[in-house]
Structures are given as C-alpha cells and as structure tokens.
Scaffold this active site. Sequence first.
Site, PDB file in Angstrom:
ATOM      1  N   MET A  11       0.840  -1.203   0.000  1.00 39.45           N
ATOM      2  CA  MET A  11       0.000   0.000   0.000  1.00 39.45           C
ATOM      3  C   MET A  11       0.876   1.255   0.000  1.00 39.45           C
ATOM      4  SD  MET A  11      -3.414  -0.902   2.071  1.00 39.45           S
ATOM      5  CE  MET A  11      -2.797  -0.723   3.730  1.00 39.45           C
ATOM      6  N   HIS A  46       9.146  -3.413   3.463  1.00 36.27           N
ATOM      7  CA  HIS A  46       8.756  -3.573   2.052  1.00 36.27           C
ATOM      8  C   HIS A  46       9.985  -3.841   1.181  1.00 36.27           C
ATOM      9  CE1 HIS A  46       5.476  -0.672   3.478  1.00 36.27           C
ATOM     10  NE2 HIS A  46       4.781  -1.701   3.048  1.00 36.27           N
ATOM     11  N   GLN A  72       5.792 -11.757   6.883  1.00 37.36           N
ATOM     12  CA  GLN A  72       5.317 -12.488   8.068  1.00 37.36           C
ATOM     13  C   GLN A  72       4.753 -11.529   9.117  1.00 37.36           C
ATOM     14  OE1 GLN A  72       4.783 -15.556   8.650  1.00 37.36           O
ATOM     15  NE2 GLN A  72       4.623 -15.671  10.883  1.00 37.36           N
ATOM     16  N   LYS A  73       5.089 -10.242   8.985  1.00 34.81           N
ATOM     17  CA  LYS A  73       4.519  -9.213   9.872  1.00 34.81           C
ATOM     18  C   LYS A  73       2.992  -9.346   9.914  1.00 34.81           C
ATOM     19  CE  LYS A  73       3.627  -5.100  11.645  1.00 34.81           C
ATOM     20  NZ  LYS A  73       2.826  -4.344  10.734  1.00 34.81           N
ATOM     21  N   SER A 102       6.251  -0.538  10.210  1.00 36.38           N
ATOM     22  CA  SER A 102       4.890  -0.440   9.682  1.00 36.38           C
ATOM     23  C   SER A 102       4.667   0.987   9.200  1.00 36.38           C
ATOM     24  CB  SER A 102       3.885  -0.754  10.797  1.00 36.38           C
ATOM     25  OG  SER A 102       2.594  -0.300  10.423  1.00 36.38           O
ATOM     26  N   ARG A 113       2.113   2.500   9.531  1.00 35.72           N
ATOM     27  CA  ARG A 113       1.274   3.143  10.554  1.00 35.72           C
ATOM     28  C   ARG A 113       2.087   3.666  11.738  1.00 35.72           C
ATOM     29  NH1 ARG A 113      -2.881  -0.877   8.798  1.00 35.72           N
ATOM     30  NH2 ARG A 113      -4.618   0.371   8.000  1.00 35.72           N
TER      31      ARG A 113
END
Length: 283
Positions: free
Chosen positions: A32, A39, A150-151, A187, A189
Amino acid sequence: MTPKVIKTIGEMRRLSRQWRREGQRIALVPTMGFLHEGHLSLIRRARKAADKTVVSIYVNPTQFAPGEDLDKYPRDFERDLKLCAEERADAVFFPENHEMYPPGYQTYVFNEHLSDKLCGQTRPTHFKGVTTIVAKLFNIVEADAAVFGQKDAQQALIIRNMARDLNFRTNIIVAPIVRENDGLAMSSRNKYLTPDQRKQALVLNKSLRYAEKQWQEGLRDMARLKADIYTMISARNACRVDYISFVDACTLEEADSRSPEILLALAVFVGTTRLIDNVLLRR
Ligand code: AMP
C-alpha cells in the site's frame, strides 16, 4: 534505472505477457506504499525469486472499514518510486480506484474460516478486501511468485490458502519481519505515533521476546504467558490490548499442547493506532 510506472491494467498485462514470452520469470510485491525497510526486504526477496520484479502500490479501499484510516493513510509516491528504483524493481503498478473498482463493481473473493479469527474479530470485512485485491493483482500480473511479509502472518496464511484453493499459478513466498533497531516492527502506521507513543509501542516486541524466551526455556503454560503479556502491555498508559492469541500456525485455531507450530500474535491500540506483531513458537 527508474522502474516503469504503470497505471492501467491493460498496460500491466501487456508488459507481463511480453516478459513471459521472453521466458522471464516475474515476481510481484503487493504493497500500500509509504515504503519502509520491511517492504524493501520483500523487493530484494522477489528479485532473488525471479528475473523481473513488479511492486504494486495501491491503498485498497475495500480492506478499510468505514471509520478506519483510509483517508489519512500515509502516501508519498515520489519517495516510493525512488526507493523502488534503488532496489532495482522493474515496474511499479500504481492504479487508481476507478481502474481497480469501476462503477458497477460487485464481485469479491472471500476466505471462509481463517478470516474471522484474530484481526478478523475486530476488522470483520478486512480480509475480504485483501483477498479480493490480491486475487485481482494475481490475475493482472500473472506472476510466477508473490512475496508477502510475516509481519501480517494471518494475511500471508489466508493468501496462501486462497492461491491453493483458487488454483492461482503464483507461488507464495513469505519473508521475515523487519524491525527497527529498538525492536519495533516496521509499519507504515508507525508514522501516526507521537514520540511518547512510539516509546510505549516497544512493549509489543518486548512482550513477544519475553514469551519467546520463556518458551525456549520450556514453559508451556500459554494461559500464564498470555496473562503476563497482558499485564506488561496494560502497564503502559497509551496501550490497550485488542487481542493476544496463541493459535495453531496453520489453522489459527486456539493452540493446544499438540499444535506443532504456534503463532503468538497480538494487536494493540497505541493511542488510536492499532499495531500488530507476532512470533512463531516451535515445539
Ligand atoms: P502494506 O503496505 O502494509 O500493505 O504491506 C505490504 C507488504 O509488506 C505485506 O506483505 C506486509 O506483510 C509486508 N510488510 C509490512 N511491514 C513489514 C515488516 N516490518 N517486515 C516484513 N514485511 C512487512
């Protein structure tokens, strides 16, 4: 070299068909965007698995419920493209909503049993959005392999399951969790966290490392470990436990003493930001 930026399904199909005709193997990395080292590790893994790497960058609206962070989800395409270039990705698929969900769109891919557990309890429509967009990407790119992290252990398992059940030709590769130096799982986020919340969020990894150590030393009392983790997390005033679960790593059913591999997964609200993390515990 800057990767080719592709905005339409037709163009993506043409390029991947051309590559296949040339005998090139293709790997896909669905994201995303707002890329970080996690990533990038997937892109590196993809490059090992194939000759050509496609990174998709698409904030998929169907995996967000009303009231979730779709509108404020961080985006920075220029930076993402630069990172993809540094990692030598060959193409970046960057479609817009009307391309992926044109007017009249009404077809979804739905996984029945794995999707209602763990994150599915708090986000009941989330995985339907994920399986739908990933199935669409698989059909568009027709990659030989796709790499997931796997996160998002539940997501990876659901996609493996979907690829098998729907006979996709794409081989699913799952890559390890990449963490910040202090242990926080990377992340997009994490950007939402204030400096104080960022510090408090370390308790996710700390509690998993504690449980892992106890496990390695032979402790098998999952109820006790769960209570300990709950206490550790709840001691931080910004943190609220969404779930802490010991589940069979294949079925996501509650783990018991016979489960060969156990996934210890947790989701915690740090302020209003919901973070997830996990560790695999082997017998
Ligand atoms: P997202 O952009 O959050 O949808 O994530 C795209 C892919 O990157 C998913 O397969 C994630 O599991 C993976 N990913 C996200 N964070 C990490 C991380 N810290 N380590 C490894 N993979 C990750």
